[in-house]
Design a protein around this motif. Structure first.
Motif, PDB file in Angstrom:
ATOM      1  N   LEU A 275       0.828  -1.202   0.000  1.00 53.49           N
ATOM      2  CA  LEU A 275       0.000   0.000   0.000  1.00 53.49           C
ATOM      3  C   LEU A 275       0.863   1.253   0.000  1.00 53.49           C
ATOM      4  O   LEU A 275       0.480   2.283  -0.575  1.00 53.49           O
ATOM      5  CB  LEU A 275      -0.931  -0.022   1.218  1.00 53.49           C
ATOM      6  CG  LEU A 275      -1.824   1.201   1.411  1.00 53.49           C
ATOM      7  CD1 LEU A 275      -2.807   1.350   0.251  1.00 53.49           C
ATOM      8  CD2 LEU A 275      -2.585   1.114   2.731  1.00 53.49           C
ATOM      9  N   ARG A 276       2.022   1.183   0.615  1.00 52.12           N
ATOM     10  CA  ARG A 276       2.887   2.373   0.686  1.00 52.12           C
ATOM     11  C   ARG A 276       3.266   2.869  -0.710  1.00 52.12           C
ATOM     12  O   ARG A 276       3.370   4.078  -0.946  1.00 52.12           O
ATOM     13  CB  ARG A 276       4.148   2.051   1.473  1.00 52.12           C
ATOM     14  CG  ARG A 276       3.882   1.571   2.900  1.00 52.12           C
ATOM     15  CD  ARG A 276       5.185   1.250   3.610  1.00 52.12           C
ATOM     16  NE  ARG A 276       5.984   0.291   2.833  1.00 52.12           N
ATOM     17  CZ  ARG A 276       7.242  -0.036   3.118  1.00 52.12           C
ATOM     18  NH1 ARG A 276       7.829   0.510   4.168  1.00 52.12           N
ATOM     19  NH2 ARG A 276       7.892  -0.899   2.371  1.00 52.12           N
ATOM     20  N   ALA A 277       3.462   1.934  -1.662  1.00 51.47           N
ATOM     21  CA  ALA A 277       3.842   2.330  -3.016  1.00 51.47           C
ATOM     22  C   ALA A 277       2.711   3.077  -3.720  1.00 51.47           C
ATOM     23  O   ALA A 277       2.957   3.979  -4.537  1.00 51.47           O
ATOM     24  CB  ALA A 277       4.242   1.101  -3.826  1.00 51.47           C
ATOM     25  N   LEU A 278       1.458   2.717  -3.410  1.00 49.03           N
ATOM     26  CA  LEU A 278       0.322   3.392  -4.031  1.00 49.03           C
ATOM     27  C   LEU A 278       0.063   4.759  -3.414  1.00 49.03           C
ATOM     28  O   LEU A 278      -0.523   5.635  -4.061  1.00 49.03           O
ATOM     29  CB  LEU A 278      -0.930   2.528  -3.905  1.00 49.03           C
ATOM     30  CG  LEU A 278      -0.876   1.155  -4.593  1.00 49.03           C
ATOM     31  CD1 LEU A 278      -2.197   0.415  -4.394  1.00 49.03           C
ATOM     32  CD2 LEU A 278      -0.569   1.305  -6.073  1.00 49.03           C
ATOM     33  N   LEU A 279       0.473   4.949  -2.150  1.00 47.94           N
ATOM     34  CA  LEU A 279       0.273   6.248  -1.491  1.00 47.94           C
ATOM     35  C   LEU A 279       1.419   7.215  -1.752  1.00 47.94           C
ATOM     36  O   LEU A 279       1.255   8.432  -1.571  1.00 47.94           O
ATOM     37  CB  LEU A 279       0.108   6.041   0.014  1.00 47.94           C
ATOM     38  CG  LEU A 279      -1.110   5.226   0.466  1.00 47.94           C
ATOM     39  CD1 LEU A 279      -1.122   5.106   1.985  1.00 47.94           C
ATOM     40  CD2 LEU A 279      -2.402   5.855  -0.030  1.00 47.94           C
ATOM     41  N   ALA A 280       2.568   6.693  -2.161  1.00 55.27           N
ATOM     42  CA  ALA A 280       3.746   7.549  -2.363  1.00 55.27           C
ATOM     43  C   ALA A 280       3.511   8.688  -3.353  1.00 55.27           C
ATOM     44  O   ALA A 280       3.996   9.813  -3.132  1.00 55.27           O
ATOM     45  CB  ALA A 280       4.933   6.687  -2.809  1.00 55.27           C
ATOM     46  N   HIS A 288       2.314  15.056   3.766  1.00 49.16           N
ATOM     47  CA  HIS A 288       3.346  14.267   4.446  1.00 49.16           C
ATOM     48  C   HIS A 288       2.784  12.866   4.743  1.00 49.16           C
ATOM     49  O   HIS A 288       1.616  12.714   5.104  1.00 49.16           O
ATOM     50  CB  HIS A 288       3.763  14.952   5.748  1.00 49.16           C
ATOM     51  CG  HIS A 288       4.160  16.386   5.547  1.00 49.16           C
ATOM     52  ND1 HIS A 288       5.391  16.755   5.087  1.00 49.16           N
ATOM     53  CD2 HIS A 288       3.462  17.542   5.758  1.00 49.16           C
ATOM     54  CE1 HIS A 288       5.464  18.086   5.001  1.00 49.16           C
ATOM     55  NE2 HIS A 288       4.296  18.585   5.414  1.00 49.16           N
ATOM     56  N   LEU A 289       3.634  11.859   4.607  1.00 50.60           N
ATOM     57  CA  LEU A 289       3.238  10.462   4.794  1.00 50.60           C
ATOM     58  C   LEU A 289       4.037   9.847   5.930  1.00 50.60           C
ATOM     59  O   LEU A 289       5.273   9.871   5.920  1.00 50.60           O
ATOM     60  CB  LEU A 289       3.457   9.660   3.503  1.00 50.60           C
ATOM     61  CG  LEU A 289       3.206   8.144   3.589  1.00 50.60           C
ATOM     62  CD1 LEU A 289       1.756   7.854   3.915  1.00 50.60           C
ATOM     63  CD2 LEU A 289       3.619   7.482   2.272  1.00 50.60           C
ATOM     64  N   ALA A 290       3.330   9.296   6.909  1.00 50.91           N
ATOM     65  CA  ALA A 290       3.957   8.534   7.997  1.00 50.91           C
ATOM     66  C   ALA A 290       3.548   7.084   7.822  1.00 50.91           C
ATOM     67  O   ALA A 290       2.360   6.758   7.885  1.00 50.91           O
ATOM     68  CB  ALA A 290       3.506   9.070   9.356  1.00 50.91           C
ATOM     69  N   GLU A 291       4.517   6.200   7.604  1.00 50.91           N
ATOM     70  CA  GLU A 291       4.226   4.812   7.251  1.00 50.91           C
ATOM     71  C   GLU A 291       5.092   3.864   8.055  1.00 50.91           C
ATOM     72  O   GLU A 291       6.150   4.253   8.588  1.00 50.91           O
ATOM     73  CB  GLU A 291       4.490   4.601   5.764  1.00 50.91           C
ATOM     74  CG  GLU A 291       5.939   4.901   5.392  1.00 50.91           C
ATOM     75  CD  GLU A 291       6.188   4.854   3.904  1.00 50.91           C
ATOM     76  OE1 GLU A 291       7.364   4.775   3.508  1.00 50.91           O
ATOM     77  OE2 GLU A 291       5.221   4.894   3.138  1.00 50.91           O
ATOM     78  N   LEU A 306      -8.445   1.537  -1.528  1.00 46.51           N
ATOM     79  CA  LEU A 306      -8.049   2.299  -0.340  1.00 46.51           C
ATOM     80  C   LEU A 306      -7.220   3.509  -0.742  1.00 46.51           C
ATOM     81  O   LEU A 306      -7.416   4.617  -0.220  1.00 46.51           O
ATOM     82  CB  LEU A 306      -7.267   1.393   0.613  1.00 46.51           C
ATOM     83  CG  LEU A 306      -6.867   2.001   1.961  1.00 46.51           C
ATOM     84  CD1 LEU A 306      -8.079   2.539   2.690  1.00 46.51           C
ATOM     85  CD2 LEU A 306      -6.147   0.958   2.820  1.00 46.51           C
ATOM     86  N   ALA A 307      -6.301   3.320  -1.688  1.00 48.96           N
ATOM     87  CA  ALA A 307      -5.491   4.447  -2.155  1.00 48.96           C
ATOM     88  C   ALA A 307      -6.361   5.488  -2.859  1.00 48.96           C
ATOM     89  O   ALA A 307      -6.145   6.699  -2.714  1.00 48.96           O
ATOM     90  CB  ALA A 307      -4.398   3.945  -3.089  1.00 48.96           C
ATOM     91  N   TRP A 328      -1.753  15.435   6.231  1.00 45.46           N
ATOM     92  CA  TRP A 328      -0.891  14.366   6.746  1.00 45.46           C
ATOM     93  C   TRP A 328      -1.588  13.017   6.545  1.00 45.46           C
ATOM     94  O   TRP A 328      -2.798  12.880   6.796  1.00 45.46           O
ATOM     95  CB  TRP A 328      -0.606  14.565   8.240  1.00 45.46           C
ATOM     96  CG  TRP A 328       0.223  15.774   8.527  1.00 45.46           C
ATOM     97  CD1 TRP A 328       1.569  15.825   8.703  1.00 45.46           C
ATOM     98  CD2 TRP A 328      -0.258  17.124   8.683  1.00 45.46           C
ATOM     99  NE1 TRP A 328       1.973  17.128   8.962  1.00 45.46           N
ATOM    100  CE2 TRP A 328       0.870  17.937   8.951  1.00 45.46           C
ATOM    101  CE3 TRP A 328      -1.522  17.717   8.613  1.00 45.46           C
ATOM    102  CZ2 TRP A 328       0.771  19.292   9.154  1.00 45.46           C
ATOM    103  CZ3 TRP A 328      -1.621  19.079   8.801  1.00 45.46           C
ATOM    104  CH2 TRP A 328      -0.484  19.863   9.076  1.00 45.46           C
ATOM    105  N   ILE A 329      -0.821  12.036   6.091  1.00 43.06           N
ATOM    106  CA  ILE A 329      -1.326  10.670   5.895  1.00 43.06           C
ATOM    107  C   ILE A 329      -0.590   9.755   6.874  1.00 43.06           C
ATOM    108  O   ILE A 329       0.636   9.703   6.882  1.00 43.06           O
ATOM    109  CB  ILE A 329      -1.106  10.177   4.454  1.00 43.06           C
ATOM    110  CG1 ILE A 329      -1.723  11.142   3.442  1.00 43.06           C
ATOM    111  CG2 ILE A 329      -1.678   8.772   4.274  1.00 43.06           C
ATOM    112  CD1 ILE A 329      -1.397  10.789   1.997  1.00 43.06           C
ATOM    113  N   LEU A 330      -1.353   9.041   7.679  1.00 45.25           N
ATOM    114  CA  LEU A 330      -0.782   8.104   8.641  1.00 45.25           C
ATOM    115  C   LEU A 330      -1.277   6.699   8.303  1.00 45.25           C
ATOM    116  O   LEU A 330      -2.480   6.463   8.214  1.00 45.25           O
ATOM    117  CB  LEU A 330      -1.205   8.472  10.072  1.00 45.25           C
ATOM    118  CG  LEU A 330      -0.824   7.466  11.163  1.00 45.25           C
ATOM    119  CD1 LEU A 330       0.694   7.325  11.277  1.00 45.25           C
ATOM    120  CD2 LEU A 330      -1.436   7.862  12.506  1.00 45.25           C
ATOM    121  N   VAL A 331      -0.340   5.756   8.119  1.00 41.99           N
ATOM    122  CA  VAL A 331      -0.667   4.372   7.788  1.00 41.99           C
ATOM    123  C   VAL A 331      -0.320   3.491   8.984  1.00 41.99           C
ATOM    124  O   VAL A 331       0.809   3.531   9.488  1.00 41.99           O
ATOM    125  CB  VAL A 331       0.105   3.888   6.540  1.00 41.99           C
ATOM    126  CG1 VAL A 331      -0.262   2.442   6.220  1.00 41.99           C
ATOM    127  CG2 VAL A 331      -0.195   4.797   5.357  1.00 41.99           C
TER     128      VAL A 331
END
Length: 413
Positions: A275-280, A288-291, A306-307, A328-331
Protein backbone atom coordinates in the motif's frame (compact mmCIF):
# COMPACT_ATOMS: atom_id res chain seq x y z
CA UNK A 1 -8.43 -11.68 -18.38
CA UNK A 2 -11.70 -12.77 -19.98
CA UNK A 3 -14.90 -11.57 -18.45
CA UNK A 4 -16.54 -13.91 -15.97
CA UNK A 5 -20.14 -14.81 -15.29
CA UNK A 6 -21.36 -15.57 -11.79
CA UNK A 7 -24.60 -17.55 -11.58
CA UNK A 8 -26.61 -17.32 -8.39
CA UNK A 9 -29.34 -19.94 -8.37
CA UNK A 10 -32.10 -19.88 -5.79
CA UNK A 11 -34.79 -22.56 -5.54
CA UNK A 12 -37.03 -23.62 -2.70
CA UNK A 13 -39.10 -25.95 -4.89
CA UNK A 14 -36.24 -28.20 -5.99
CA UNK A 15 -36.15 -29.97 -2.58
CA UNK A 16 -39.87 -30.64 -3.04
CA UNK A 17 -39.17 -32.55 -6.25
CA UNK A 18 -36.53 -34.65 -4.50
CA UNK A 19 -38.93 -35.35 -1.63
CA UNK A 20 -41.65 -36.30 -4.11
CA UNK A 21 -39.38 -38.82 -5.81
CA UNK A 22 -38.59 -40.45 -2.48
CA UNK A 23 -42.26 -40.39 -1.46
CA UNK A 24 -43.33 -42.22 -4.63
CA UNK A 25 -40.81 -45.01 -4.10
CA UNK A 26 -41.65 -45.48 -0.40
CA UNK A 27 -45.43 -45.44 -0.92
CA UNK A 28 -45.11 -47.89 -3.82
CA UNK A 29 -43.22 -50.31 -1.57
CA UNK A 30 -45.80 -49.73 1.19
CA UNK A 31 -48.71 -50.58 -1.14
CA UNK A 32 -46.99 -53.78 -2.35
CA UNK A 33 -46.08 -54.77 1.20
CA UNK A 34 -49.63 -54.24 2.42
CA UNK A 35 -50.96 -56.38 -0.40
CA UNK A 36 -48.48 -59.15 0.45
CA UNK A 37 -49.77 -59.28 4.04
CA UNK A 38 -53.41 -59.45 2.91
CA UNK A 39 -52.96 -61.62 -0.19
CA UNK A 40 -55.33 -64.36 0.99
CA UNK A 41 -58.22 -61.92 1.39
CA UNK A 42 -58.29 -60.83 -2.28
CA UNK A 43 -60.89 -62.44 -4.54
CA UNK A 44 -58.77 -61.90 -7.66
CA UNK A 45 -55.18 -61.64 -6.44
CA UNK A 46 -53.78 -62.09 -9.93
CA UNK A 47 -55.39 -58.79 -10.96
CA UNK A 48 -53.74 -57.04 -8.03
CA UNK A 49 -50.38 -58.68 -8.84
CA UNK A 50 -50.60 -57.44 -12.42
CA UNK A 51 -51.41 -53.92 -11.26
CA UNK A 52 -48.58 -53.85 -8.72
CA UNK A 53 -46.13 -55.07 -11.37
CA UNK A 54 -47.14 -52.13 -13.56
CA UNK A 55 -46.96 -49.76 -10.56
CA UNK A 56 -43.47 -50.99 -9.62
CA UNK A 57 -42.07 -50.56 -13.14
CA UNK A 58 -43.84 -47.23 -13.67
CA UNK A 59 -42.63 -45.71 -10.40
CA UNK A 60 -38.97 -46.60 -10.95
CA UNK A 61 -38.97 -45.77 -14.67
CA UNK A 62 -40.46 -42.31 -14.12
CA UNK A 63 -38.13 -41.16 -11.34
CA UNK A 64 -36.29 -38.85 -13.80
CA UNK A 65 -39.66 -37.30 -14.67
CA UNK A 66 -40.14 -36.04 -11.11
CA UNK A 67 -36.61 -34.64 -10.78
CA UNK A 68 -37.62 -31.13 -11.77
CA UNK A 69 -40.27 -28.89 -13.28
CA UNK A 70 -38.89 -29.09 -16.82
CA UNK A 71 -38.93 -32.89 -16.98
CA UNK A 72 -42.37 -33.22 -15.37
CA UNK A 73 -44.49 -32.65 -18.47
CA UNK A 74 -48.26 -32.43 -18.78
CA UNK A 75 -48.32 -35.72 -20.68
CA UNK A 76 -46.49 -37.48 -17.87
CA UNK A 77 -48.81 -36.00 -15.24
CA UNK A 78 -51.87 -37.21 -17.17
CA UNK A 79 -50.41 -40.71 -17.53
CA UNK A 80 -49.36 -40.81 -13.87
CA UNK A 81 -52.80 -39.79 -12.66
CA UNK A 82 -54.32 -42.40 -14.99
CA UNK A 83 -52.26 -45.12 -13.29
CA UNK A 84 -53.53 -43.97 -9.89
CA UNK A 85 -57.18 -43.71 -10.97
CA UNK A 86 -57.03 -47.11 -12.68
CA UNK A 87 -55.76 -48.71 -9.48
CA UNK A 88 -58.57 -47.12 -7.46
CA UNK A 89 -61.27 -48.33 -9.89
CA UNK A 90 -59.74 -51.85 -10.07
CA UNK A 91 -59.93 -52.26 -6.28
CA UNK A 92 -63.56 -53.58 -6.15
CA UNK A 93 -62.67 -56.16 -8.83
CA UNK A 94 -59.56 -57.46 -7.06
CA UNK A 95 -60.41 -57.11 -3.37
CA UNK A 96 -63.17 -58.70 -1.30
CA UNK A 97 -66.44 -56.66 -1.38
CA UNK A 98 -66.80 -56.67 2.41
CA UNK A 99 -63.35 -55.17 2.88
CA UNK A 100 -64.08 -52.50 0.30
CA UNK A 101 -67.28 -51.60 2.13
CA UNK A 102 -65.42 -51.54 5.46
CA UNK A 103 -63.13 -48.82 4.12
CA UNK A 104 -60.11 -50.92 3.17
CA UNK A 105 -57.31 -49.25 1.21
CA UNK A 106 -57.36 -49.05 -2.56
CA UNK A 107 -54.72 -50.82 -4.65
CA UNK A 108 -52.44 -47.77 -4.99
CA UNK A 109 -53.23 -46.71 -1.40
CA UNK A 110 -51.33 -43.54 -0.40
CA UNK A 111 -49.24 -43.67 -3.61
CA UNK A 112 -52.11 -41.75 -5.19
CA UNK A 113 -51.23 -38.68 -3.13
CA UNK A 114 -47.82 -38.54 -4.84
CA UNK A 115 -49.50 -38.21 -8.22
CA UNK A 116 -51.66 -35.34 -6.95
CA UNK A 117 -48.66 -33.63 -5.33
CA UNK A 118 -46.84 -33.71 -8.66
CA UNK A 119 -49.69 -31.64 -10.09
CA UNK A 120 -49.41 -29.23 -7.15
CA UNK A 121 -45.66 -28.70 -7.49
CA UNK A 122 -45.81 -28.39 -11.26
CA UNK A 123 -48.83 -26.16 -11.74
CA UNK A 124 -49.80 -24.71 -8.39
CA UNK A 125 -53.04 -24.96 -6.46
CA UNK A 126 -55.38 -24.91 -9.48
CA UNK A 127 -53.78 -27.98 -11.02
CA UNK A 128 -53.83 -29.64 -7.60
CA UNK A 129 -57.55 -28.92 -7.22
CA UNK A 130 -58.34 -30.57 -10.56
CA UNK A 131 -56.24 -33.69 -9.85
CA UNK A 132 -57.52 -34.14 -6.29
CA UNK A 133 -61.11 -33.73 -7.50
CA UNK A 134 -60.63 -36.55 -10.04
CA UNK A 135 -59.17 -38.74 -7.27
CA UNK A 136 -62.16 -37.90 -5.06
CA UNK A 137 -64.62 -38.92 -7.77
CA UNK A 138 -62.73 -42.20 -8.34
CA UNK A 139 -62.78 -42.98 -4.61
CA UNK A 140 -66.53 -42.35 -4.40
CA UNK A 141 -67.11 -44.60 -7.42
CA UNK A 142 -64.92 -47.30 -5.86
CA UNK A 143 -66.92 -47.31 -2.59
CA UNK A 144 -70.27 -46.86 -4.25
CA UNK A 145 -71.41 -44.43 -1.53
CA UNK A 146 -69.94 -41.40 0.29
CA UNK A 147 -68.82 -43.20 3.45
CA UNK A 148 -67.41 -41.14 6.30
CA UNK A 149 -63.83 -42.41 6.10
CA UNK A 150 -63.78 -42.00 2.31
CA UNK A 151 -64.94 -38.40 2.54
CA UNK A 152 -62.38 -37.77 5.27
CA UNK A 153 -59.51 -39.08 3.12
CA UNK A 154 -60.73 -37.23 0.04
CA UNK A 155 -60.91 -33.89 1.87
CA UNK A 156 -57.48 -34.45 3.44
CA UNK A 157 -55.83 -35.05 0.05
CA UNK A 158 -57.75 -32.16 -1.51
CA UNK A 159 -56.77 -29.62 1.17
CA UNK A 160 -53.15 -30.80 1.45
CA UNK A 161 -52.52 -30.71 -2.30
CA UNK A 162 -54.09 -27.28 -2.76
CA UNK A 163 -52.11 -25.92 0.20
CA UNK A 164 -48.83 -27.26 -1.19
CA UNK A 165 -49.67 -25.89 -4.64
CA UNK A 166 -50.32 -22.47 -3.16
CA UNK A 167 -47.04 -22.57 -1.21
CA UNK A 168 -45.17 -23.44 -4.39
CA UNK A 169 -46.71 -20.47 -6.21
CA UNK A 170 -45.74 -18.14 -3.36
CA UNK A 171 -42.21 -19.58 -3.33
CA UNK A 172 -41.82 -18.98 -7.06
CA UNK A 173 -43.01 -15.41 -6.72
CA UNK A 174 -40.58 -14.88 -3.83
CA UNK A 175 -37.71 -16.28 -5.90
CA UNK A 176 -38.48 -13.88 -8.73
CA UNK A 177 -38.65 -10.99 -6.28
CA UNK A 178 -35.33 -11.98 -4.72
CA UNK A 179 -33.72 -12.33 -8.14
CA UNK A 180 -34.95 -8.85 -9.07
CA UNK A 181 -33.70 -7.44 -5.76
CA UNK A 182 -30.24 -8.92 -6.37
CA UNK A 183 -30.27 -7.51 -9.88
CA UNK A 184 -31.12 -4.04 -8.57
CA UNK A 185 -28.46 -4.33 -5.86
CA UNK A 186 -25.84 -5.30 -8.44
CA UNK A 187 -26.90 -2.42 -10.70
CA UNK A 188 -26.74 0.01 -7.78
CA UNK A 189 -23.25 -1.13 -6.83
CA UNK A 190 -22.14 -0.71 -10.45
CA UNK A 191 -23.62 2.78 -10.53
CA UNK A 192 -21.80 3.69 -7.33
CA UNK A 193 -18.52 2.35 -8.72
CA UNK A 194 -18.92 4.39 -11.90
CA UNK A 195 -19.95 7.42 -9.84
CA UNK A 196 -16.74 7.16 -7.82
CA UNK A 197 -14.64 6.98 -10.97
CA UNK A 198 -16.48 9.91 -12.53
CA UNK A 199 -16.14 11.97 -9.35
CA UNK A 200 -12.41 11.27 -9.19
CA UNK A 201 -11.85 12.32 -12.80
CA UNK A 202 -14.46 14.07 -14.90
CA UNK A 203 -16.24 16.04 -12.17
CA UNK A 204 -12.96 17.23 -10.69
CA UNK A 205 -11.81 18.46 -14.10
CA UNK A 206 -15.09 20.23 -14.81
CA UNK A 207 -14.99 21.93 -11.41
CA UNK A 208 -11.41 23.07 -12.01
CA UNK A 209 -12.30 24.44 -15.47
CA UNK A 210 -15.21 26.34 -13.95
CA UNK A 211 -13.02 27.91 -11.26
CA UNK A 212 -10.14 28.78 -13.58
CA UNK A 213 -12.48 30.15 -16.22
CA UNK A 214 -14.07 32.50 -13.72
CA UNK A 215 -10.61 33.74 -12.68
CA UNK A 216 -9.30 34.27 -16.23
CA UNK A 217 -12.47 35.91 -17.56
CA UNK A 218 -13.39 36.62 -21.17
CA UNK A 219 -14.07 33.59 -23.35
CA UNK A 220 -12.62 31.38 -20.63
CA UNK A 221 -15.40 32.57 -18.31
CA UNK A 222 -18.00 31.36 -20.81
CA UNK A 223 -16.17 28.05 -21.07
CA UNK A 224 -16.13 27.85 -17.28
CA UNK A 225 -19.86 28.54 -17.15
CA UNK A 226 -20.56 25.73 -19.62
CA UNK A 227 -18.31 23.39 -17.65
CA UNK A 228 -20.25 24.27 -14.51
CA UNK A 229 -23.55 23.46 -16.21
CA UNK A 230 -22.17 20.10 -17.39
CA UNK A 231 -20.88 19.38 -13.90
CA UNK A 232 -24.33 19.94 -12.40
CA UNK A 233 -25.99 17.79 -15.08
CA UNK A 234 -23.47 15.00 -14.63
CA UNK A 235 -23.79 15.07 -10.83
CA UNK A 236 -27.58 14.79 -11.19
CA UNK A 237 -27.23 11.85 -13.57
CA UNK A 238 -24.71 10.06 -11.35
CA UNK A 239 -26.75 10.52 -8.17
CA UNK A 240 -30.10 9.71 -9.78
CA UNK A 241 -30.51 7.00 -12.39
CA UNK A 242 -29.49 3.37 -12.41
CA UNK A 243 -26.88 2.23 -14.89
CA UNK A 244 -28.07 -0.57 -17.20
CA UNK A 245 -26.00 -3.68 -16.59
CA UNK A 246 -25.68 -7.03 -18.35
CA UNK A 247 -27.73 -9.00 -15.88
CA UNK A 248 -30.84 -11.04 -16.51
CA UNK A 249 -33.20 -12.86 -14.16
CA UNK A 250 -34.94 -16.06 -15.15
CA UNK A 251 -37.62 -18.35 -13.78
CA UNK A 252 -35.94 -21.59 -14.77
CA UNK A 253 -36.75 -25.14 -13.70
CA UNK A 254 -34.07 -25.05 -11.05
CA UNK A 255 -35.41 -21.82 -9.60
CA UNK A 256 -34.88 -18.13 -10.09
CA UNK A 257 -31.51 -17.28 -11.64
CA UNK A 258 -29.43 -14.14 -11.60
CA UNK A 259 -26.48 -13.96 -13.94
CA UNK A 260 -23.99 -11.21 -13.17
CA UNK A 261 -21.54 -10.61 -16.00
CA UNK A 262 -18.49 -8.78 -14.71
CA UNK A 263 -16.01 -6.98 -16.88
CA UNK A 264 -12.52 -7.14 -15.32
CA UNK A 265 -10.71 -3.89 -14.81
CA UNK A 266 -7.37 -5.05 -16.14
CA UNK A 267 -4.83 -7.77 -16.63
CA UNK A 268 -1.97 -8.80 -14.43
CA UNK A 269 -1.04 -10.93 -11.47
CA UNK A 270 -3.19 -10.83 -8.37
CA UNK A 271 -0.51 -11.08 -5.71
CA UNK A 272 -0.52 -8.70 -2.75
CA UNK A 273 0.87 -5.21 -3.26
CA UNK A 274 2.47 -2.73 -0.90
CA UNK A 275 0.00 0.00 0.00
CA UNK A 276 2.89 2.37 0.69
CA UNK A 277 3.84 2.33 -3.02
CA UNK A 278 0.32 3.39 -4.03
CA UNK A 279 0.27 6.25 -1.49
CA UNK A 280 3.75 7.55 -2.36
CA UNK A 281 2.57 9.59 -5.42
CA UNK A 282 0.39 11.71 -3.13
CA UNK A 283 3.36 12.88 -1.07
CA UNK A 284 4.65 16.37 -1.76
CA UNK A 285 5.70 19.59 -0.11
CA UNK A 286 2.23 19.97 1.39
CA UNK A 287 1.33 16.31 1.95
CA UNK A 288 3.35 14.27 4.45
CA UNK A 289 3.24 10.46 4.79
CA UNK A 290 3.96 8.53 8.00
CA UNK A 291 4.23 4.81 7.25
CA UNK A 292 5.53 1.60 8.85
CA UNK A 293 9.01 0.42 8.05
CA UNK A 294 7.73 -2.91 6.70
CA UNK A 295 5.53 -3.40 3.61
CA UNK A 296 1.80 -3.01 4.15
CA UNK A 297 0.46 -5.85 1.98
CA UNK A 298 -3.10 -5.94 0.66
CA UNK A 299 -4.80 -7.64 -2.26
CA UNK A 300 -4.57 -5.41 -5.39
CA UNK A 301 -8.28 -4.49 -5.53
CA UNK A 302 -8.37 -3.57 -1.85
CA UNK A 303 -5.11 -1.61 -2.06
CA UNK A 304 -6.27 0.31 -5.14
CA UNK A 305 -9.63 1.21 -3.62
CA UNK A 306 -8.05 2.30 -0.34
CA UNK A 307 -5.49 4.45 -2.15
CA UNK A 308 -8.26 5.97 -4.28
CA UNK A 309 -10.22 6.82 -1.13
CA UNK A 310 -7.12 8.57 0.23
CA UNK A 311 -6.83 10.47 -3.06
CA UNK A 312 -10.48 11.54 -2.78
CA UNK A 313 -9.88 12.80 0.76
CA UNK A 314 -6.86 14.83 -0.42
CA UNK A 315 -8.93 16.23 -3.31
CA UNK A 316 -11.45 17.46 -0.78
CA UNK A 317 -8.66 19.11 1.19
CA UNK A 318 -7.41 21.00 -1.89
CA UNK A 319 -10.94 21.92 -2.95
CA UNK A 320 -12.33 23.10 0.38
CA UNK A 321 -9.24 24.23 2.28
CA UNK A 322 -7.04 25.50 -0.53
CA UNK A 323 -4.27 24.47 -2.91
CA UNK A 324 -1.63 25.35 -0.33
CA UNK A 325 -3.29 23.50 2.55
CA UNK A 326 -1.15 20.98 4.36
CA UNK A 327 -2.29 17.39 4.95
CA UNK A 328 -0.89 14.37 6.75
CA UNK A 329 -1.33 10.67 5.90
CA UNK A 330 -0.78 8.10 8.64
CA UNK A 331 -0.67 4.37 7.79
CA UNK A 332 -1.09 1.78 10.55
CA UNK A 333 -0.66 -1.95 9.84
CA UNK A 334 -2.66 -3.83 12.49
CA UNK A 335 -2.83 -7.65 12.72
CA UNK A 336 -6.33 -7.89 11.23
CA UNK A 337 -6.83 -4.55 9.50
CA UNK A 338 -5.10 -1.60 7.85
CA UNK A 339 -5.89 1.90 9.09
CA UNK A 340 -5.13 5.00 7.02
CA UNK A 341 -5.82 8.43 8.48
CA UNK A 342 -5.89 11.66 6.45
CA UNK A 343 -5.80 14.88 8.47
CA UNK A 344 -5.77 18.52 7.34
CA UNK A 345 -5.37 21.93 8.96
CA UNK A 346 -8.52 23.47 7.55
CA UNK A 347 -11.44 25.14 9.29
CA UNK A 348 -13.40 21.89 9.65
CA UNK A 349 -16.79 20.93 8.26
CA UNK A 350 -19.94 22.57 9.65
CA UNK A 351 -22.46 20.19 11.15
CA UNK A 352 -24.96 18.92 8.58
CA UNK A 353 -22.88 20.05 5.60
CA UNK A 354 -22.12 16.50 4.41
CA UNK A 355 -25.80 15.53 4.29
CA UNK A 356 -26.58 18.76 2.46
CA UNK A 357 -23.81 18.13 -0.09
CA UNK A 358 -25.05 14.59 -0.70
CA UNK A 359 -28.53 15.95 -1.35
CA UNK A 360 -27.04 18.32 -3.93
CA UNK A 361 -25.40 15.41 -5.74
CA UNK A 362 -21.90 16.09 -4.42
CA UNK A 363 -20.93 12.54 -3.58
CA UNK A 364 -17.22 12.84 -2.85
CA UNK A 365 -17.48 11.62 0.72
CA UNK A 366 -20.54 9.38 0.25
CA UNK A 367 -19.20 7.41 -2.71
CA UNK A 368 -15.52 8.08 -3.30
CA UNK A 369 -14.65 7.51 0.36
CA UNK A 370 -17.40 5.76 2.32
CA UNK A 371 -18.68 3.79 -0.66
CA UNK A 372 -15.25 2.38 -1.41
CA UNK A 373 -14.65 1.31 2.17
CA UNK A 374 -18.10 -0.23 2.45
CA UNK A 375 -17.47 -2.37 -0.64
CA UNK A 376 -14.25 -3.61 0.98
CA UNK A 377 -16.05 -4.57 4.17
CA UNK A 378 -14.46 -1.69 6.06
CA UNK A 379 -15.65 1.69 7.19
CA UNK A 380 -14.76 5.36 6.96
CA UNK A 381 -15.11 7.70 9.92
CA UNK A 382 -14.99 11.46 9.50
CA UNK A 383 -14.14 13.61 12.52
CA UNK A 384 -14.34 17.36 12.11
CA UNK A 385 -14.13 20.08 14.75
CA UNK A 386 -14.77 23.66 13.58
CA UNK A 387 -11.48 25.55 13.61
CA UNK A 388 -9.36 22.42 14.18
CA UNK A 389 -9.38 20.70 10.78
CA UNK A 390 -10.85 17.42 9.56
CA UNK A 391 -9.66 13.85 10.08
CA UNK A 392 -10.76 10.95 7.85
CA UNK A 393 -10.05 7.47 9.23
CA UNK A 394 -10.21 4.59 6.75
CA UNK A 395 -10.30 1.01 8.09
CA UNK A 396 -9.97 -2.01 5.80
CA UNK A 397 -10.00 -5.62 7.10
CA UNK A 398 -7.22 -7.78 5.70
CA UNK A 399 -9.53 -10.81 5.39
CA UNK A 400 -11.62 -9.03 2.77
CA UNK A 401 -8.57 -8.34 0.67
CA UNK A 402 -7.42 -11.95 0.91
CA UNK A 403 -10.86 -13.20 -0.13
CA UNK A 404 -10.90 -10.90 -3.15
CA UNK A 405 -7.44 -12.13 -4.15
CA UNK A 406 -8.52 -15.77 -3.88
CA UNK A 407 -11.63 -15.09 -5.96
CA UNK A 408 -9.62 -13.42 -8.72
CA UNK A 409 -7.09 -16.27 -8.70
CA UNK A 410 -9.93 -18.79 -9.06
CA UNK A 411 -11.38 -16.81 -11.98
CA UNK A 412 -8.02 -16.86 -13.78
CA UNK A 413 -7.80 -20.63 -13.39
Amino acid sequence: MARRERVMRMSVEQPLWRALAGYRVLTMLYAIGFFATAYSGFTRPWLAVAYYAVLFVWTLATLPKVSGEASCTKRFLAADLTVALTGILLTPLADAPERVMDGGPTLPSIWTAGSVLAFAIKGGWRWAAVASTLVAVANLVERGSPARDTVHNVILVWVASIAIGYVVEVARASERTLARALEIEAATRERERLARDIHDSVLQVLAMVQRRGAVIGGEAAELGRMAGEQEVALRTLVSGGLVPVSRVSEDAAEGAVVRAVEEPEGEGPGGPVDLRALLAPYVGSRVHLAEPGAPVLLAPPAARELAAAVGAALDNVRKHVGEDARAWILVEDEPDEVIVTVRDEGPGIPEGRLAEAEGEGRLGVALSIRGRLRDLGGRAELISVPGQGTEVELRTPKETGDAVAREEAADRE
